[in-house]
Design a protein around this motif. Structure first.
Motif, PDB file in Angstrom:
ATOM      1  N   GLU A   1       0.838  -1.190   0.000  1.00 44.04           N
ATOM      2  CA  GLU A   1       0.000   0.000   0.000  1.00 44.04           C
ATOM      3  C   GLU A   1       0.876   1.244   0.000  1.00 44.04           C
ATOM      4  O   GLU A   1       2.080   1.169   0.218  1.00 44.04           O
ATOM      5  CB  GLU A   1      -0.928  -0.001   1.221  1.00 44.04           C
ATOM      6  CG  GLU A   1      -0.188  -0.198   2.531  1.00 44.04           C
ATOM      7  CD  GLU A   1      -1.114  -0.446   3.711  1.00 44.04           C
ATOM      8  OE1 GLU A   1      -2.304  -0.099   3.617  1.00 44.04           O
ATOM      9  OE2 GLU A   1      -0.645  -0.986   4.726  1.00 44.04           O
ATOM     10  N   ASP A   2       0.235   2.402  -0.279  1.00 37.67           N
ATOM     11  CA  ASP A   2       0.996   3.645  -0.405  1.00 37.67           C
ATOM     12  C   ASP A   2       1.626   4.069   0.911  1.00 37.67           C
ATOM     13  O   ASP A   2       2.716   4.634   0.929  1.00 37.67           O
ATOM     14  CB  ASP A   2       0.088   4.766  -0.923  1.00 37.67           C
ATOM     15  CG  ASP A   2      -0.313   4.559  -2.372  1.00 37.67           C
ATOM     16  OD1 ASP A   2       0.420   3.842  -3.087  1.00 37.67           O
ATOM     17  OD2 ASP A   2      -1.359   5.094  -2.784  1.00 37.67           O
ATOM     18  N   ARG A   3       0.938   3.845   2.010  1.00 34.18           N
ATOM     19  CA  ARG A   3       1.439   4.260   3.319  1.00 34.18           C
ATOM     20  C   ARG A   3       1.458   3.038   4.237  1.00 34.18           C
ATOM     21  O   ARG A   3       0.582   2.852   5.086  1.00 34.18           O
ATOM     22  CB  ARG A   3       0.561   5.385   3.894  1.00 34.18           C
ATOM     23  CG  ARG A   3       0.547   6.630   3.013  1.00 34.18           C
ATOM     24  CD  ARG A   3      -0.433   7.693   3.510  1.00 34.18           C
ATOM     25  NE  ARG A   3      -0.030   8.259   4.773  1.00 34.18           N
ATOM     26  CZ  ARG A   3       0.880   9.223   4.912  1.00 34.18           C
ATOM     27  NH1 ARG A   3       1.507   9.689   3.855  1.00 34.18           N
ATOM     28  NH2 ARG A   3       1.155   9.712   6.098  1.00 34.18           N
ATOM     29  N   PRO A   4       2.489   2.190   4.091  1.00 33.50           N
ATOM     30  CA  PRO A   4       2.460   0.873   4.739  1.00 33.50           C
ATOM     31  C   PRO A   4       2.857   0.840   6.207  1.00 33.50           C
ATOM     32  O   PRO A   4       2.623  -0.165   6.879  1.00 33.50           O
ATOM     33  CB  PRO A   4       3.473   0.077   3.911  1.00 33.50           C
ATOM     34  CG  PRO A   4       4.466   1.116   3.476  1.00 33.50           C
ATOM     35  CD  PRO A   4       3.663   2.357   3.232  1.00 33.50           C
ATOM     36  N   LEU A   5       3.481   1.894   6.722  1.00 29.75           N
ATOM     37  CA  LEU A   5       4.030   1.832   8.078  1.00 29.75           C
ATOM     38  C   LEU A   5       2.933   2.020   9.125  1.00 29.75           C
ATOM     39  O   LEU A   5       2.143   2.958   9.056  1.00 29.75           O
ATOM     40  CB  LEU A   5       5.125   2.879   8.241  1.00 29.75           C
ATOM     41  CG  LEU A   5       6.315   2.706   7.282  1.00 29.75           C
ATOM     42  CD1 LEU A   5       7.308   3.828   7.442  1.00 29.75           C
ATOM     43  CD2 LEU A   5       6.985   1.352   7.492  1.00 29.75           C
ATOM     44  N   ASP A   6       2.926   1.110  10.095  1.00 25.86           N
ATOM     45  CA  ASP A   6       1.860   1.097  11.103  1.00 25.86           C
ATOM     46  C   ASP A   6       2.330   1.481  12.497  1.00 25.86           C
ATOM     47  O   ASP A   6       1.499   1.760  13.365  1.00 25.86           O
ATOM     48  CB  ASP A   6       1.253  -0.310  11.182  1.00 25.86           C
ATOM     49  CG  ASP A   6       0.723  -0.787   9.841  1.00 25.86           C
ATOM     50  OD1 ASP A   6      -0.094  -0.071   9.244  1.00 25.86           O
ATOM     51  OD2 ASP A   6       1.149  -1.872   9.390  1.00 25.86           O
ATOM     52  N   HIS A   7       3.636   1.461  12.738  1.00 23.97           N
ATOM     53  CA  HIS A   7       4.099   1.674  14.105  1.00 23.97           C
ATOM     54  C   HIS A   7       5.566   2.099  14.085  1.00 23.97           C
ATOM     55  O   HIS A   7       6.299   1.823  13.127  1.00 23.97           O
ATOM     56  CB  HIS A   7       3.939   0.388  14.916  1.00 23.97           C
ATOM     57  CG  HIS A   7       4.152   0.559  16.383  1.00 23.97           C
ATOM     58  ND1 HIS A   7       3.497   1.515  17.134  1.00 23.97           N
ATOM     59  CD2 HIS A   7       4.973  -0.108  17.252  1.00 23.97           C
ATOM     60  CE1 HIS A   7       3.888   1.426  18.394  1.00 23.97           C
ATOM     61  NE2 HIS A   7       4.785   0.462  18.493  1.00 23.97           N
ATOM     62  N   VAL A   8       5.987   2.787  15.156  1.00 32.59           N
ATOM     63  CA  VAL A   8       7.377   3.232  15.277  1.00 32.59           C
ATOM     64  C   VAL A   8       7.771   3.204  16.748  1.00 32.59           C
ATOM     65  O   VAL A   8       6.948   3.433  17.637  1.00 32.59           O
ATOM     66  CB  VAL A   8       7.560   4.649  14.680  1.00 32.59           C
ATOM     67  CG1 VAL A   8       6.701   5.685  15.417  1.00 32.59           C
ATOM     68  CG2 VAL A   8       9.028   5.060  14.678  1.00 32.59           C
TER      69      VAL A   8
ATOM     70  N   ALA B   1      11.443   0.698  22.935  1.00 35.40           N
ATOM     71  CA  ALA B   1      10.464   1.451  23.717  1.00 35.40           C
ATOM     72  C   ALA B   1       9.435   2.019  22.761  1.00 35.40           C
ATOM     73  O   ALA B   1       9.776   2.499  21.674  1.00 35.40           O
ATOM     74  CB  ALA B   1      11.155   2.571  24.490  1.00 35.40           C
ATOM     75  N   ASN B   2       8.169   1.950  23.160  1.00 38.26           N
ATOM     76  CA  ASN B   2       7.103   2.454  22.284  1.00 38.26           C
ATOM     77  C   ASN B   2       5.853   2.746  23.088  1.00 38.26           C
ATOM     78  O   ASN B   2       5.721   2.326  24.240  1.00 38.26           O
ATOM     79  CB  ASN B   2       6.814   1.450  21.176  1.00 38.26           C
ATOM     80  CG  ASN B   2       6.125   0.189  21.669  1.00 38.26           C
ATOM     81  OD1 ASN B   2       5.180  -0.281  21.067  1.00 38.26           O
ATOM     82  ND2 ASN B   2       6.590  -0.401  22.776  1.00 38.26           N
ATOM     83  N   ILE B   3       4.933   3.447  22.455  1.00 38.18           N
ATOM     84  CA  ILE B   3       3.630   3.727  23.068  1.00 38.18           C
ATOM     85  C   ILE B   3       2.573   3.493  22.000  1.00 38.18           C
ATOM     86  O   ILE B   3       2.729   3.909  20.847  1.00 38.18           O
ATOM     87  CB  ILE B   3       3.576   5.174  23.620  1.00 38.18           C
ATOM     88  CG1 ILE B   3       2.213   5.448  24.256  1.00 38.18           C
ATOM     89  CG2 ILE B   3       3.931   6.202  22.562  1.00 38.18           C
ATOM     90  CD1 ILE B   3       2.154   6.773  25.014  1.00 38.18           C
ATOM     91  N   ASN B   4       1.518   2.770  22.375  1.00 38.69           N
ATOM     92  CA  ASN B   4       0.433   2.543  21.409  1.00 38.69           C
ATOM     93  C   ASN B   4      -0.848   2.154  22.128  1.00 38.69           C
ATOM     94  O   ASN B   4      -0.875   1.978  23.346  1.00 38.69           O
ATOM     95  CB  ASN B   4       0.826   1.468  20.376  1.00 38.69           C
ATOM     96  CG  ASN B   4       1.166   0.145  21.028  1.00 38.69           C
ATOM     97  OD1 ASN B   4       0.537  -0.258  22.003  1.00 38.69           O
ATOM     98  ND2 ASN B   4       2.172  -0.539  20.491  1.00 38.69           N
ATOM     99  N   GLY B   5      -1.904   2.020  21.351  1.00 38.41           N
ATOM    100  CA  GLY B   5      -3.215   1.721  21.917  1.00 38.41           C
ATOM    101  C   GLY B   5      -3.287   0.370  22.585  1.00 38.41           C
ATOM    102  O   GLY B   5      -3.992   0.200  23.597  1.00 38.41           O
ATOM    103  N   SER B   6      -2.574  -0.622  22.069  1.00 41.13           N
ATOM    104  CA  SER B   6      -2.646  -1.961  22.639  1.00 41.13           C
ATOM    105  C   SER B   6      -2.006  -2.035  24.026  1.00 41.13           C
ATOM    106  O   SER B   6      -2.238  -2.973  24.777  1.00 41.13           O
ATOM    107  CB  SER B   6      -1.983  -2.988  21.710  1.00 41.13           C
ATOM    108  OG  SER B   6      -0.614  -2.690  21.532  1.00 41.13           O
ATOM    109  N   SER B   7      -1.192  -1.029  24.355  1.00 38.69           N
ATOM    110  CA  SER B   7      -0.613  -0.962  25.705  1.00 38.69           C
ATOM    111  C   SER B   7      -1.303   0.123  26.525  1.00 38.69           C
ATOM    112  O   SER B   7      -0.716   0.689  27.432  1.00 38.69           O
ATOM    113  CB  SER B   7       0.897  -0.677  25.626  1.00 38.69           C
ATOM    114  OG  SER B   7       1.139   0.575  25.012  1.00 38.69           O
TER     115      SER B   7
END
Length: 202
Positions: A95-102, A116-122
């Motif tokens: 897809e054009d914008r494939p990145l989902d997380h950083v 180290a990261n922050i996201n909705g699943s945490s």
């Protein structure tokens, strides 16, 4: 501050946020991973008085684009190290914008990378996650590099020496120099300058 100092500071600032959530940190977006990494990079930019870290965004894809267009970030040819910014593609769809997380790499070993990261699943909280370095979900990792100004060196006999860009180094030499830097050995300043210019132009 040298390159290793900056990279270590990036990791340290990420580690300081472990356990903190987006409300503690006043993040505005629900998709917080890119905003969280931006927060870290902005903090390090302020501490180090370094504008080369100003590649921030609330979008993973925009952040990646900003970084790849910056002279201060490059995609290395080796495994990730502490202080790298690591990008993920969870669904592996073309897809054009494939990145989902950083996230931000804080440590590695022979098989795994911890970031180290922050996201909705945490629950929008900074956490540490560990993943196999060969995971297909790891899309890219980018590394900070302070570019070395191009200079022309003149020998004592006044015969002009070649500039760094006119010297072609093969991949074996490039990898050898990089490995020495990984081991934190002191390199001759001329070789160090050559290496950093090569990294910038890889």
């Amino acid at each position: 501050m040298n390159n290793n100092d900056i990279r270590n500071l990036i990791a340290q600032e990420a580690e300081k946020r472990i356990g903190m959530n987006r409300f503690n940190l006043e993040y505005k977006c629900e998709e917080t991973c890119a905003e969280g990494v931006s927060d870290v990079l902005n903090t390090v930019s302020s501490i180090s008085n370094n504008d080369g870290l100003n590649v921030t965004s609330v979008s993973c894809n925009t952040m990646y684009s900003n970084m790849t267009q910056s002279p201060n970030w490059y995609e290395p040819n080796d495994w990730m190290i502490r202080g790298d910014v690591i990008f993920f593609d969870w669904n592996l769809i073309d897809e054009d914008r494939p990145l989902d997380h950083v996230g931000i790499v804080v440590s590695t070993n022979e098989n795994d990378v911890t970031y180290a990261n922050i996201n909705g699943s945490s629950h929008n909280t900074w956490t540490l996650q560990t993943m196999n370095k060969n995971s297909c979900n790891i899309a890219y990792w980018l590394r900070y590099l302070n570019p070395v100004p191009e200079t022309t060196l003149t020998a004592t006999n006044e015969t002009a020496r070649p500039t760094a860009h006119s010297i072609v180094l093969n991949d074996d030499i490039y990898n050898m120099i990089h490995r020495l830097q990984e081991l934190r050995l002191e390199l001759d300043s001329t070789i160090q300058s050559l290496f950093e210019i090569i990294c910038k132009n890889k």
